[in-house]
Design an enzyme around this catalytic site. Structure first.
Site, PDB file in Angstrom:
ATOM      1  CE  LYS A  35      -1.787  -8.153   5.524  1.00 12.32           C
ATOM      2  NZ  LYS A  35      -1.960  -7.783   4.114  1.00 12.32           N
ATOM      3  CG  ASP A  61      -3.557 -10.320   2.338  1.00  7.22           C
ATOM      4  OD1 ASP A  61      -4.488 -11.078   1.986  1.00  7.22           O
ATOM      5  OD2 ASP A  61      -3.752  -9.204   2.854  1.00  7.22           O
ATOM      6  CE  LYS A  63      -7.300  -8.731   1.175  1.00  9.40           C
ATOM      7  NZ  LYS A  63      -5.969  -8.128   1.402  1.00  9.40           N
ATOM      8  CG  ASP A  66      -9.613 -15.905 -11.392  1.00  9.17           C
ATOM      9  OD1 ASP A  66     -10.474 -16.315 -12.205  1.00  9.17           O
ATOM     10  OD2 ASP A  66      -8.716 -15.100 -11.699  1.00  9.17           O
ATOM     11  N   PRO A  68     -12.388 -21.688 -10.006  1.00 12.29           N
ATOM     12  CG  PRO A  68     -13.971 -23.285  -9.328  1.00 12.29           C
ATOM     13  CD  PRO A  68     -13.825 -22.034 -10.145  1.00 12.29           C
ATOM     14  CB  THR A 116     -11.301  -4.258   7.587  1.00 10.53           C
ATOM     15  OG1 THR A 116     -10.082  -4.275   6.842  1.00 10.53           O
ATOM     16  CG2 THR A 116     -11.395  -5.522   8.390  1.00 10.53           C
ATOM     17  NE  ARG A 175      -5.560   2.545  10.959  1.00 10.55           N
ATOM     18  CZ  ARG A 175      -5.264   1.542  10.132  1.00 10.55           C
ATOM     19  NH1 ARG A 175      -4.933   0.350  10.595  1.00 10.55           N
ATOM     20  NH2 ARG A 175      -5.296   1.709   8.824  1.00 10.55           N
ATOM     21  CD  GLN A 183      -8.350  -1.229   6.997  1.00  4.22           C
ATOM     22  OE1 GLN A 183      -9.461  -1.593   6.599  1.00  4.22           O
ATOM     23  NE2 GLN A 183      -7.281  -1.987   6.873  1.00  4.22           N
ATOM     24  NE  ARG A 204      -2.545   1.981   6.029  1.00  4.73           N
ATOM     25  CZ  ARG A 204      -3.672   2.156   5.365  1.00  4.73           C
ATOM     26  NH1 ARG A 204      -3.789   3.165   4.528  1.00  4.73           N
ATOM     27  NH2 ARG A 204      -4.672   1.305   5.528  1.00  4.73           N
TER      28      ARG A 204
HETATM   29  O1  C5P Z   1      -2.151  -0.375   7.268  1.00  6.18           O
HETATM   30  P1  C5P Z   1      -3.264  -1.255   7.751  1.00  6.18           P
HETATM   31  O2  C5P Z   1      -3.088  -1.705   9.173  1.00  6.18           O
HETATM   32  O3  C5P Z   1      -4.636  -0.711   7.461  1.00  6.18           O
HETATM   33  O4  C5P Z   1      -3.090  -2.584   6.856  1.00  6.18           O
HETATM   34  C1  C5P Z   1      -4.003  -3.631   6.870  1.00  6.18           C
HETATM   35  C2  C5P Z   1      -3.509  -4.738   5.987  1.00  6.18           C
HETATM   36  O5  C5P Z   1      -4.430  -5.811   6.026  1.00  6.18           O
HETATM   37  C3  C5P Z   1      -3.356  -4.350   4.521  1.00  6.18           C
HETATM   38  O6  C5P Z   1      -2.209  -5.048   4.034  1.00  6.18           O
HETATM   39  C4  C5P Z   1      -4.593  -4.880   3.862  1.00  6.18           C
HETATM   40  O7  C5P Z   1      -4.367  -5.263   2.535  1.00  6.18           O
HETATM   41  C5  C5P Z   1      -4.931  -6.099   4.726  1.00  6.18           C
HETATM   42  N1  C5P Z   1      -6.346  -6.467   4.802  1.00  6.18           N
HETATM   43  C6  C5P Z   1      -7.315  -5.611   5.262  1.00  6.18           C
HETATM   44  N2  C5P Z   1      -8.630  -5.997   5.308  1.00  6.18           N
HETATM   45  C7  C5P Z   1      -8.979  -7.223   4.928  1.00  6.18           C
HETATM   46  C8  C5P Z   1      -8.023  -8.110   4.481  1.00  6.18           C
HETATM   47  C9  C5P Z   1      -6.681  -7.693   4.441  1.00  6.18           C
HETATM   48  O8  C5P Z   1      -6.995  -4.476   5.641  1.00  6.18           O
HETATM   49  N3  C5P Z   1     -10.228  -7.603   5.035  1.00  6.18           N
END
Ligand code: C5P
Length: 224
Positions: A35, A61, A63, A66, A68, A116, A175, A183, A204
């Protein structure tokens, strides 16, 4: 047995780091996709690097969030990269989602629900009156209406989303150690799959420190 599917969040601007992530996650007992988000794709060499990746599942990703016309133009502008997945915020609205879906072709268009990193308190702060679970359910209905191919939600909402959205579900906020960082709505990989996630997203917990060791820890966790 089917391999567990994981998107590694390649959140870095460092090409050697990304190459290391890809190298160390290949040929393991897990199925990995990669990703690339705002950080890597906006970096100087990011776009070029991604354009040369072969035989990998690639998740952009970006995201999109904006009007259409701008969402449509952005999708046309990245079509040469032949991404497998691309994200758009469901809160862009039904018209933007439908317009984006019309031009996305073979790219799977993924609707991002409530991030999240947000909890009920922060949603209130932004001005939302509904709590997370209700909002995500509401957004899942919109994603279905727009014919999107997948949804991003936290693993805590998978069961709710699954009731109405029958396509792929992708869950970040994963995690398998105690550090949640920024998060808020987190679950372990095992819990996420148990709830019905098709793909989990891990950044991470895999990319910080020793990648191979982290992947082994993940495999051990899944085998427990
Ligand atoms: O490091 P970590 O596991 O928290 O990374 C989560 C990844 O998922 C990040 O790249 C973040 O931008 C993405 N993401 C997220 N929550 C969302 C959509 C995408 O954490 N709702």
């Amino acid at each position: 047995m089917k391999k567990s599917k994981i998107f590694v969040a390649c959140d870095s601007t460092n090409i050697s780091k990304i190459k290391k992530i890809i190298k160390h996650s290949s040929n393991t007992k897990l199925k990995f996709g990669y990703k690339f988000g705002l950080e890597f794709l906006n970096s100087k060499h990011g776009r070029n690097f991604v354009s040369k990746l072969k035989k990998k599942v690639i998740f952009a990703d970006l995201k999109l969030h904006d009007i259409p016309n701008t969402c449509v133009s952005a999708i046309k502008a990245i079509k040469d990269l032949k991404f497998n997945y691309l994200t758009i915020h469901i809160s862009s609205g039904l018209q933007a989602l439908k317009a984006a879906k019309k031009v996305s072709g073979s790219i799977r268009l993924v609707g991002v629900s409530i991030l999240t990193s947000l909890d009920n308190k922060e949603l209130k702060e932004i001005g939302f009156n509904k709590e997370v679970k209700k909002l995500v359910l509401h957004q899942a209905k919109l994603a279905k209406k727009a014919g999107l191919d997948a949804i991003v939600c936290s693993a805590q909402e998978v069961k709710i989303v699954k009731k109405i959205f029958k396509k792929e579900i992708i869950t970040p906020g994963i995690r398998f150690n105690s550090n949640t960082n920024d998060q808020k709505r987190v679950l372990t990989p095992k819990q996420a799959y148990k709830n019905g996630a098709d793909w989990i997203v891990i950044g991470r917990n895999i990319t910080k420190g020793k990648i191979r060791e982290n992947i082994q820890k993940l495999i051990d966790h899944l085998n427990q």
